[in-house]
Design a protein around this motif. Structure first.
Motif, PDB file in Angstrom:
ATOM      1  N   HIS A  62     -15.184   4.440  -3.569  1.00  0.00           N
ATOM      2  CA  HIS A  62     -15.078   3.172  -3.863  1.00  0.00           C
ATOM      3  C   HIS A  62     -16.292   2.101  -3.191  1.00  0.00           C
ATOM      4  CE1 HIS A  62     -11.558   2.616  -6.391  1.00  0.00           C
ATOM      5  NE2 HIS A  62     -11.044   3.690  -5.692  1.00  0.00           N
ATOM      6  N   GLY A  86      -5.095   4.026   2.123  1.00  0.00           N
ATOM      7  CA  GLY A  86      -6.414   3.293   1.630  1.00  0.00           C
ATOM      8  C   GLY A  86      -6.408   2.045   2.278  1.00  0.00           C
ATOM      9  N   SER A 128      -6.779   5.498  -7.393  1.00  0.00           N
ATOM     10  CA  SER A 128      -6.905   4.640  -6.274  1.00  0.00           C
ATOM     11  C   SER A 128      -7.601   3.300  -6.966  1.00  0.00           C
ATOM     12  CB  SER A 128      -7.926   4.793  -5.180  1.00  0.00           C
ATOM     13  OG  SER A 128      -9.008   5.333  -5.625  1.00  0.00           O
ATOM     14  N   LEU A 168      -2.720   2.261  -4.064  1.00  0.00           N
ATOM     15  CA  LEU A 168      -2.814   3.896  -4.267  1.00  0.00           C
ATOM     16  C   LEU A 168      -1.629   4.184  -4.833  1.00  0.00           C
ATOM     17  CD1 LEU A 168      -4.059   5.075  -0.582  1.00  0.00           C
ATOM     18  CD2 LEU A 168      -5.371   5.421  -2.858  1.00  0.00           C
ATOM     19  N   PHE A 210     -14.204   2.800   3.073  1.00  0.00           N
ATOM     20  CA  PHE A 210     -13.581   2.692   1.780  1.00  0.00           C
ATOM     21  C   PHE A 210     -13.194   4.076   1.395  1.00  0.00           C
ATOM     22  CE2 PHE A 210     -16.845  -0.782   1.938  1.00  0.00           C
ATOM     23  CZ  PHE A 210     -16.204  -1.607   2.785  1.00  0.00           C
ATOM     24  N   GLU A 211     -12.598   4.867   2.237  1.00  0.00           N
ATOM     25  CA  GLU A 211     -12.191   6.216   1.540  1.00  0.00           C
ATOM     26  C   GLU A 211     -10.471   6.371   1.580  1.00  0.00           C
ATOM     27  OE1 GLU A 211     -15.556   8.272   4.404  1.00  0.00           O
ATOM     28  OE2 GLU A 211     -13.841   7.049   5.094  1.00  0.00           O
ATOM     29  N   THR A 212     -10.365   7.192   0.773  1.00  0.00           N
ATOM     30  CA  THR A 212      -8.821   7.308   0.487  1.00  0.00           C
ATOM     31  C   THR A 212      -8.667   8.536   1.675  1.00  0.00           C
ATOM     32  OG1 THR A 212      -8.583   7.051  -1.627  1.00  0.00           O
ATOM     33  CG2 THR A 212      -6.803   8.354  -0.735  1.00  0.00           C
ATOM     34  N   GLY A 217      -9.675  -0.448  -6.324  1.00  0.00           N
ATOM     35  CA  GLY A 217     -10.399  -0.848  -5.339  1.00  0.00           C
ATOM     36  C   GLY A 217     -10.722  -2.459  -5.578  1.00  0.00           C
ATOM     37  N   ILE A 228     -10.054  -0.233  -0.511  1.00  0.00           N
ATOM     38  CA  ILE A 228      -9.269   0.250  -1.640  1.00  0.00           C
ATOM     39  C   ILE A 228      -7.902  -0.612  -1.478  1.00  0.00           C
ATOM     40  CG2 ILE A 228      -7.561   2.337  -2.077  1.00  0.00           C
ATOM     41  CD1 ILE A 228     -10.062   3.971  -1.056  1.00  0.00           C
ATOM     42  N   ASN A 229      -7.476  -1.106  -2.429  1.00  0.00           N
ATOM     43  CA  ASN A 229      -6.422  -2.245  -2.350  1.00  0.00           C
ATOM     44  C   ASN A 229      -5.020  -1.412  -2.731  1.00  0.00           C
ATOM     45  OD1 ASN A 229      -8.033  -4.233  -1.815  1.00  0.00           O
ATOM     46  ND2 ASN A 229      -8.395  -4.898  -4.034  1.00  0.00           N
TER      47      ASN A 229
END
Length: 333
Positions: A286, A249, A304, A293, A267-269, A306, A290-291
């Motif tokens: 998000h 992420g 996740s 996971l 901004f995807e996992t 964000g 993403i900060n």
């Protein structure tokens, strides 16, 4: 996969953590509070209040009895999970950036920041598990890592040895008793290491970095085993138990977010095959980077956190467990 949206924070998420059973999710953010949620329905179970600054990091022990947190108010706190009570507070000269329990939960390691003339320091505290409110004020071990400052750390499966990730991109092993650097890999990454998560048996670990890559390293030799290269800086990486996947992420830093569209921001996992180093899927959602996971310890879902202040909790669909993109490979943890 319809996610459960957890709305309990007003500012961006910093770290999220499942407990060992996976029935609880702990989330901390820059709004000074820590929340705990039921994972099966996303209901908020409680809030831990008392910090006076951004909470950067959180960890919970195996029995879900104690939780430890580190914050920008220069404190590390020990909490009783069940009651939400803060049992003990340690105070330092600078902010606490990372905390982690040892495998037997009898020790906690914490990294304090390099700032205002103070060096980056690593401290290890012995935890009194019988009486939570009676802790030793002084660390059992204390040392300053030489060279680049440490950003993330975890205990390994080797007694008294921790592994650290640094701002320069190196990973290192330290003996906590003597403070000496046992081994290092200076070129593990080309930029700051943003996350470090251990495998279940702690024989290998995964790191993410601002150099737009994530890597799996052998705990003993610190050699890079696998590399996953993306086109955006990464903030977090997690290992999926019982399946050959890793989750990554990130997205660009918060400052340049307003100038890019959602699609470009990435901004995807992202799901990558652990062995073949190929991307196998993405999950959107998000509205910012993403900060952090975390994957459910049973491998049945992931969460996740964000920059947008939301936590999205996903329970994997049946197709996730049936899918075999590379044939009949079974992974045993």
């Amino acid at each position: 996969m319809r996610p459960i949206l957890l709305q309990g924070h007003e500012r961006s998420l910093t770290q999220i953590k499942f407990n060992r059973e996976g029935d609880l999710l702990f989330t901390c953010s820059k709004d000074q509070i820590i929340n705990v949620w039921y994972t099966y329905n996303g209901e908020r179970l409680g809030t831990y209040e008392g910090n006076n600054g951004s909470v950067w990091t959180v960890d919970v022990d195996k029995d879900s009895k104690y939780m430890v947190s580190g914050a920008a108010d220069n404190t590390m706190r020990l909490w009783q999970v069940e009651t939400g009570k803060c049992l003990y507070t340690w105070e330092f000269p600078t902010a606490v950036k990372r905390v982690a329990f040892s495998e037997d939960d009898k020790q906690v390691v914490c990294i304090t920041e390099q700032r205002m003339g103070h060096q980056c320091a690593i401290r290890v505290f012995n935890i009194n598990r019988e009486e939570g409110a009676k802790q030793s004020k002084e660390p059992a071990h204390f040392f300053n890592p030489i060279g680049s400052k440490a950003t993330v750390c975890a205990f390994t499966n080797i007694p008294n040895v921790i592994v650290t990730g640094h701002e320069s991109g190196k990973v290192a092993q330290f003996n906590v008793k003597t403070g000496e650097e046992i081994d290092n890999n200076e070129r593990a990454h080309g930029d700051t290491i943003t996350d470090l998560q251990m495998s279940k048996d702690r024989t290998y670990f995964i790191t993410s970095s601002k150099d737009k890559s994530s890597r799996i390293h052998d705990t003993k030799s610190l050699m890079v085993i696998k590399t996953y290269t993306t086109e955006t800086p990464l903030n977090s990486a997690a290992l999926a138990p019982n399946k050959p996947y890793v989750l990554l992420g990130g997205g660009q830093d918060a400052m340049s977010v307003t100038t890019t569209s959602l699609r470009q921001g990435k901004f995807e996992t992202r799901f990558w095959h652990k062995v073949f180093e190929e991307e196998v899927g993405r999950v959107k959602g998000h509205f910012g980077p993403i900060n952090t996971l975390a994957v459910h310890p049973g491998g049945i879902g992931y969460a996740s956190g964000g920059e947008d202040g939301f936590v999205r909790m996903h329970h994997f669909d049946e197709t996730y467990f049936r899918a075999k993109p590379y044939g009949d490979y079974d992974i045993e943890d």
